[in-house]
Each structure stands twice: as C-alpha cells, then as structure tokens.
Design a protein around this motif. Structure first.
Motif, PDB file in Angstrom:
ATOM      1  N   GLU A 142      -4.698  -7.246   1.296  1.00 29.71           N
ATOM      2  CA  GLU A 142      -5.953  -6.580   1.336  1.00 29.71           C
ATOM      3  C   GLU A 142      -5.958  -5.533   2.388  1.00 29.71           C
ATOM      4  O   GLU A 142      -6.340  -4.376   2.398  1.00 29.71           O
ATOM      5  CB  GLU A 142      -7.237  -7.526   1.308  1.00 29.71           C
ATOM      6  CG  GLU A 142      -7.259  -8.378   0.191  1.00 29.71           C
ATOM      7  CD  GLU A 142      -6.709  -9.590   0.199  1.00 29.71           C
ATOM      8  OE1 GLU A 142      -5.532  -9.668   0.835  1.00 29.71           O
ATOM      9  OE2 GLU A 142      -7.021 -10.715  -0.229  1.00 29.71           O
ATOM     10  N   LEU A 143      -5.570  -6.048   3.583  1.00 31.20           N
ATOM     11  CA  LEU A 143      -5.695  -5.214   4.844  1.00 31.20           C
ATOM     12  C   LEU A 143      -4.605  -4.054   4.880  1.00 31.20           C
ATOM     13  O   LEU A 143      -4.840  -3.106   5.256  1.00 31.20           O
ATOM     14  CB  LEU A 143      -5.547  -6.051   6.072  1.00 31.20           C
ATOM     15  CG  LEU A 143      -6.475  -7.206   6.541  1.00 31.20           C
ATOM     16  CD1 LEU A 143      -5.979  -7.981   7.552  1.00 31.20           C
ATOM     17  CD2 LEU A 143      -7.844  -6.549   6.835  1.00 31.20           C
ATOM     18  N   THR A 144      -3.677  -4.481   4.242  1.00 29.89           N
ATOM     19  CA  THR A 144      -2.473  -3.271   4.084  1.00 29.89           C
ATOM     20  C   THR A 144      -3.146  -2.369   3.180  1.00 29.89           C
ATOM     21  O   THR A 144      -3.026  -1.148   3.595  1.00 29.89           O
ATOM     22  CB  THR A 144      -1.156  -4.109   3.376  1.00 29.89           C
ATOM     23  OG1 THR A 144      -0.634  -4.816   4.217  1.00 29.89           O
ATOM     24  CG2 THR A 144      -0.089  -3.000   3.212  1.00 29.89           C
ATOM     25  N   ALA A 145      -3.445  -2.622   1.979  1.00 25.22           N
ATOM     26  CA  ALA A 145      -4.226  -1.652   1.140  1.00 25.22           C
ATOM     27  C   ALA A 145      -5.409  -1.126   1.662  1.00 25.22           C
ATOM     28  O   ALA A 145      -5.254   0.555   1.439  1.00 25.22           O
ATOM     29  CB  ALA A 145      -4.565  -2.284  -0.204  1.00 25.22           C
ATOM     30  N   ASP A 146      -6.199  -1.546   2.402  1.00 24.75           N
ATOM     31  CA  ASP A 146      -7.176  -0.858   2.939  1.00 24.75           C
ATOM     32  C   ASP A 146      -6.689   0.389   4.017  1.00 24.75           C
ATOM     33  O   ASP A 146      -7.121   1.298   4.263  1.00 24.75           O
ATOM     34  CB  ASP A 146      -7.676  -1.837   3.961  1.00 24.75           C
ATOM     35  CG  ASP A 146      -8.771  -2.620   2.998  1.00 24.75           C
ATOM     36  OD1 ASP A 146      -9.024  -2.485   1.887  1.00 24.75           O
ATOM     37  OD2 ASP A 146      -9.600  -3.840   3.476  1.00 24.75           O
ATOM     38  N   ALA A 147      -5.570  -0.125   4.723  1.00 25.39           N
ATOM     39  CA  ALA A 147      -4.997   0.915   5.669  1.00 25.39           C
ATOM     40  C   ALA A 147      -4.281   1.939   4.914  1.00 25.39           C
ATOM     41  O   ALA A 147      -4.451   3.118   5.421  1.00 25.39           O
ATOM     42  CB  ALA A 147      -4.043   0.178   6.504  1.00 25.39           C
ATOM     43  N   VAL A 148      -3.828   1.847   3.945  1.00 24.71           N
ATOM     44  CA  VAL A 148      -3.009   2.671   3.042  1.00 24.71           C
ATOM     45  C   VAL A 148      -4.055   3.743   2.606  1.00 24.71           C
ATOM     46  O   VAL A 148      -4.056   5.018   2.767  1.00 24.71           O
ATOM     47  CB  VAL A 148      -2.142   2.286   1.986  1.00 24.71           C
ATOM     48  CG1 VAL A 148      -1.886   3.229   0.976  1.00 24.71           C
ATOM     49  CG2 VAL A 148      -0.824   1.419   2.409  1.00 24.71           C
ATOM     50  N   VAL A 149      -5.156   3.211   2.090  1.00 21.76           N
ATOM     51  CA  VAL A 149      -5.925   4.129   1.565  1.00 21.76           C
ATOM     52  C   VAL A 149      -7.041   4.856   2.634  1.00 21.76           C
ATOM     53  O   VAL A 149      -7.215   6.127   2.628  1.00 21.76           O
ATOM     54  CB  VAL A 149      -7.004   3.388   0.501  1.00 21.76           C
ATOM     55  CG1 VAL A 149      -8.341   4.208  -0.119  1.00 21.76           C
ATOM     56  CG2 VAL A 149      -6.326   2.760  -0.513  1.00 21.76           C
ATOM     57  N   LEU A 168      -2.922  -2.332  -3.911  1.00 16.95           N
ATOM     58  CA  LEU A 168      -2.900  -0.970  -4.160  1.00 16.95           C
ATOM     59  C   LEU A 168      -3.035  -0.459  -5.470  1.00 16.95           C
ATOM     60  O   LEU A 168      -3.868   0.687  -5.942  1.00 16.95           O
ATOM     61  CB  LEU A 168      -1.530  -0.629  -3.519  1.00 16.95           C
ATOM     62  CG  LEU A 168      -1.135  -0.582  -2.277  1.00 16.95           C
ATOM     63  CD1 LEU A 168       0.399  -0.445  -2.084  1.00 16.95           C
ATOM     64  CD2 LEU A 168      -1.968   0.126  -1.354  1.00 16.95           C
ATOM     65  N   CYS A 169      -2.818  -0.948  -6.557  1.00 16.79           N
ATOM     66  CA  CYS A 169      -3.051  -0.623  -7.878  1.00 16.79           C
ATOM     67  C   CYS A 169      -4.652  -0.673  -8.224  1.00 16.79           C
ATOM     68  O   CYS A 169      -5.137  -0.149  -8.886  1.00 16.79           O
ATOM     69  CB  CYS A 169      -2.489  -1.762  -8.739  1.00 16.79           C
ATOM     70  SG  CYS A 169      -1.778  -0.678 -10.272  1.00 16.79           S
ATOM     71  N   ASP A 170      -5.272  -1.912  -7.623  1.00 21.94           N
ATOM     72  CA  ASP A 170      -6.437  -2.006  -7.649  1.00 21.94           C
ATOM     73  C   ASP A 170      -7.432  -0.717  -7.055  1.00 21.94           C
ATOM     74  O   ASP A 170      -8.485  -0.652  -7.505  1.00 21.94           O
ATOM     75  CB  ASP A 170      -7.163  -3.400  -6.915  1.00 21.94           C
ATOM     76  CG  ASP A 170      -7.195  -4.847  -7.516  1.00 21.94           C
ATOM     77  OD1 ASP A 170      -6.914  -4.601  -8.934  1.00 21.94           O
ATOM     78  OD2 ASP A 170      -7.265  -5.742  -7.223  1.00 21.94           O
ATOM     79  N   ARG A 171      -6.644  -0.026  -6.130  1.00 22.74           N
ATOM     80  CA  ARG A 171      -7.189   0.855  -5.571  1.00 22.74           C
ATOM     81  C   ARG A 171      -6.833   2.187  -6.127  1.00 22.74           C
ATOM     82  O   ARG A 171      -6.996   3.144  -5.298  1.00 22.74           O
ATOM     83  CB  ARG A 171      -6.996   0.842  -3.912  1.00 22.74           C
ATOM     84  CG  ARG A 171      -7.757  -0.281  -3.252  1.00 22.74           C
ATOM     85  CD  ARG A 171      -7.076  -0.577  -1.726  1.00 22.74           C
ATOM     86  NE  ARG A 171      -7.852  -1.465  -1.326  1.00 22.74           N
ATOM     87  CZ  ARG A 171      -7.946  -2.928  -1.306  1.00 22.74           C
ATOM     88  NH1 ARG A 171      -7.307  -3.313  -2.393  1.00 22.74           N
ATOM     89  NH2 ARG A 171      -8.563  -3.833  -0.585  1.00 22.74           N
ATOM     90  N   GLY A 172      -6.165   2.189  -7.180  1.00 26.08           N
ATOM     91  CA  GLY A 172      -5.958   3.467  -8.034  1.00 26.08           C
ATOM     92  C   GLY A 172      -4.626   4.094  -7.763  1.00 26.08           C
ATOM     93  O   GLY A 172      -4.323   5.127  -8.056  1.00 26.08           O
ATOM     94  N   LEU A 173      -3.747   3.169  -7.182  1.00 24.66           N
ATOM     95  CA  LEU A 173      -2.366   3.758  -6.794  1.00 24.66           C
ATOM     96  C   LEU A 173      -1.326   3.100  -8.010  1.00 24.66           C
ATOM     97  O   LEU A 173      -1.546   2.096  -8.232  1.00 24.66           O
ATOM     98  CB  LEU A 173      -1.911   3.586  -5.316  1.00 24.66           C
ATOM     99  CG  LEU A 173      -2.756   4.060  -4.596  1.00 24.66           C
ATOM    100  CD1 LEU A 173      -2.894   3.361  -3.152  1.00 24.66           C
ATOM    101  CD2 LEU A 173      -2.028   5.556  -4.171  1.00 24.66           C
TER     102      LEU A 173
END
Length: 222
Positions: A205-212, A53-58
């Motif tokens: 990865e799949l969790t973070a993809d769904a969150v974003v 999630l941090c990788d995706r800016g959170l």
C-alpha cells in the motif's frame, strides 16, 4: 492477490515472459516490475505491489528476467546481467502501448538494480523508476557499494527500503539515494528486512501510494 475487477493474463512473445494485470477502465499508466535474484514473476512482493497498483488504475507487468526464463531456479550470473537488462528494455517496449500515461519500470532487489542500470543508460526508457529493497551492497560487505551508475539516473525514483535490511542500512541508503540526479522519494518500512514482509506490513500500500503520489503526480510527469 488479484482483486475483483482486475484482468490478469499471461504474456509470452519475442523473449518477454510476463503476467499482465489490467485495471477496470482506462489505465493511467504502466508499471513493469522485475523479480529478485532468487525469485520469478510470481514472487509474493511483486504480486502484492501489482495488486495495489492495479487498484489505483495502473497496468502492471510482472516479468521473468532472461536468466529465469533459461532455468527455473538458481541465482543470476554476473556474465548475463547485460542480457537481463536487455530483457527489461524489451518488456518496456512490449507494454508501453498499454496506456497513454507514463511508464514506470523497476523491481525488487536484483531486478530493480538491473532496471536502474538500464534507466541510467537510457533516460527515455521510462518516466519513473521504482526500486524495492535495492541491494546496495552484499550483506556484511559495506565496502562493496553498487552505486557507480546512480549519478547517471535522471528519472524520478521511488526507493522502498526495510529498516533492518542487511543489504544496506537506513543511513547508507540515504547516502546512496542522494547520488541520484533525478528527484527521489524514499519509503522506509519499519522493522522489516530485505523481503519487506508484504503479508505482515503495509508495504504494498505504501509503495503504491508513493508511485501514484510522486511518480504520477509530482515527479513522474516530465
């Protein structure tokens, strides 16, 4: 599990104990995650999801629930579950100011269940709900469903479920998720159980993809 560019610091104030991970640049939102019954804020599943999630800016806060602050080991007591929910509410208040973007709350197993109950009580607590391995019923006791509060959840929700989780089958989980009043997305991880095996499967990865993709882009902007 802290990639280069992330800043991680400890937080301990006003009854909230957490590890806080901040991305480089302006964050797009905040995620508050609580651990399962046998874990703490350092649980492998929470660290793996936080890194993605941090990788995706959170900004991600991994919190110790109040029962874990009181004792380093052992399961929570039903008599103190309300205090654990209060701890989640306090953590959301403590970290909401980390970003002007949405705040997502949730957690793994017990932590996610308590977060879901808090959101069911107060829809304004968070803009999104993330549940990993929701403990739908005790293993081997499908008649003891933990679904009473689900129809009161109007917050957009992502549910991450292992296909062999003894706390709920895929069909049982689908029926439970259908009770949630808000928009939902289910992410099923094949051939894993309650721990979701983030070291062997692309769970984080799949969790973070769904969150974003769902909570930040589709369902999370209310």
């Amino acid at each position: 599990m802290t990639p280069t560019g992330h800043q991680t610091s400890s937080y301990d104030a006003d009854g909230v104990v957490a590890e806080l991970s901040r991305p480089a640049g302006d964050p797009r939102g905040v995620v508050v995650l609580a651990h399962g019954a046998g874990g703490n804020r350092h649980a492998v599943i929470l660290r793996a999801i936080a890194a993605e999630l941090c990788d995706r800016g959170l900004v991600v806060a991994r919190v110790d629930l109040p029962y874990r602050q009181r004792r380093p080991k052992g399961p929570p007591s039903p008599s103190t579950a309300a205090a654990d929910r209060d701890g989640i509410v306090a953590a959301c208040a403590a970290f909401r100011g980390e970003s002007a973007g949405p705040l997502i709350v949730g957690g793994h197993s017990y932590g996610g269940r308590q977060a879901s109950m808090a959101v069911a009580t107060d829809a304004d607590l968070a803009d999104g709900l993330l549940l990993t391995s929701y403990p739908l019923h005790p293993p081997g006791k499908p008649e003891r469903l933990r679904t009473e509060h689900l129809p009161s959840i109007t917050t957009p929700t992502v549910v991450v479920h292992g296909s062999t989780d003894p706390f709920g089958t895929t069909a049982e989980m689908a029926d439970a998720v259908a009770l949630i009043a808000g928009p939902t997305r289910v992410v099923e991880i094949e051939k894993v159980g309650h721990d979701l095996k983030p070291d062997r499967k692309p769970t984080a990865e799949l969790t973070a993809d769904a969150v974003v993709g769902f909570l930040l882009t589709d369902g999370g902007r209310r």
